[in-house]
Design a protein around this motif. Sequence first.
Motif, PDB file in Angstrom:
ATOM      1  N   VAL A   1      43.237  34.845  35.791  1.00  0.00           N
ATOM      2  CA  VAL A   1      44.384  33.999  35.452  1.00  0.00           C
ATOM      3  C   VAL A   1      45.622  34.878  35.368  1.00  0.00           C
ATOM      4  O   VAL A   1      45.700  35.775  34.534  1.00  0.00           O
ATOM      5  N   GLY A   2      46.564  34.669  36.233  1.00  0.00           N
ATOM      6  CA  GLY A   2      47.790  35.446  36.232  1.00  0.00           C
ATOM      7  C   GLY A   2      47.674  36.759  36.982  1.00  0.00           C
ATOM      8  O   GLY A   2      48.634  37.487  37.120  1.00  0.00           O
ATOM      9  N   LYS A   3      46.481  37.066  37.468  1.00  0.00           N
ATOM     10  CA  LYS A   3      46.234  38.295  38.225  1.00  0.00           C
ATOM     11  C   LYS A   3      46.803  39.524  37.522  1.00  0.00           C
ATOM     12  O   LYS A   3      47.574  40.294  38.064  1.00  0.00           O
ATOM     13  N   ILE A   4      46.412  39.678  36.268  1.00  0.00           N
ATOM     14  CA  ILE A   4      46.865  40.783  35.428  1.00  0.00           C
ATOM     15  C   ILE A   4      45.784  41.864  35.421  1.00  0.00           C
ATOM     16  O   ILE A   4      44.602  41.559  35.317  1.00  0.00           O
ATOM     17  N   ILE A   5      46.192  43.117  35.515  1.00  0.00           N
ATOM     18  CA  ILE A   5      45.241  44.212  35.382  1.00  0.00           C
ATOM     19  C   ILE A   5      44.911  44.366  33.898  1.00  0.00           C
ATOM     20  O   ILE A   5      45.805  44.494  33.072  1.00  0.00           O
TER      21      ILE A   5
END
Length: 84
Positions: A27-31
């Motif tokens: 979700v949100g392509k967060i590392i």
Amino acid sequence: MEDSMSDLKPCPYCGGDAKVHDYMFPVGKIIMYRVICRTPGCWGMTAGFESKEDAIKAWNNRPGEDALRARAERAEATLEELKA
């Protein structure tokens, strides 16, 4: 991607080595970062954090263990005093 960290405490469950692991949160392509135990079959790990530093702090945060270690050191010192 995985990253070994020499400043990580051993696993609180099995005593094994740990590593910092980064992954893409869907979700949100967060590392995100988490610390996981390297011992096969051990599921010791932190939750996901937005920084390596926060993941390491969470893994190394062991107030009960630190308090017991301090208490044992005081007891050993007292024992040495009594022997003298």
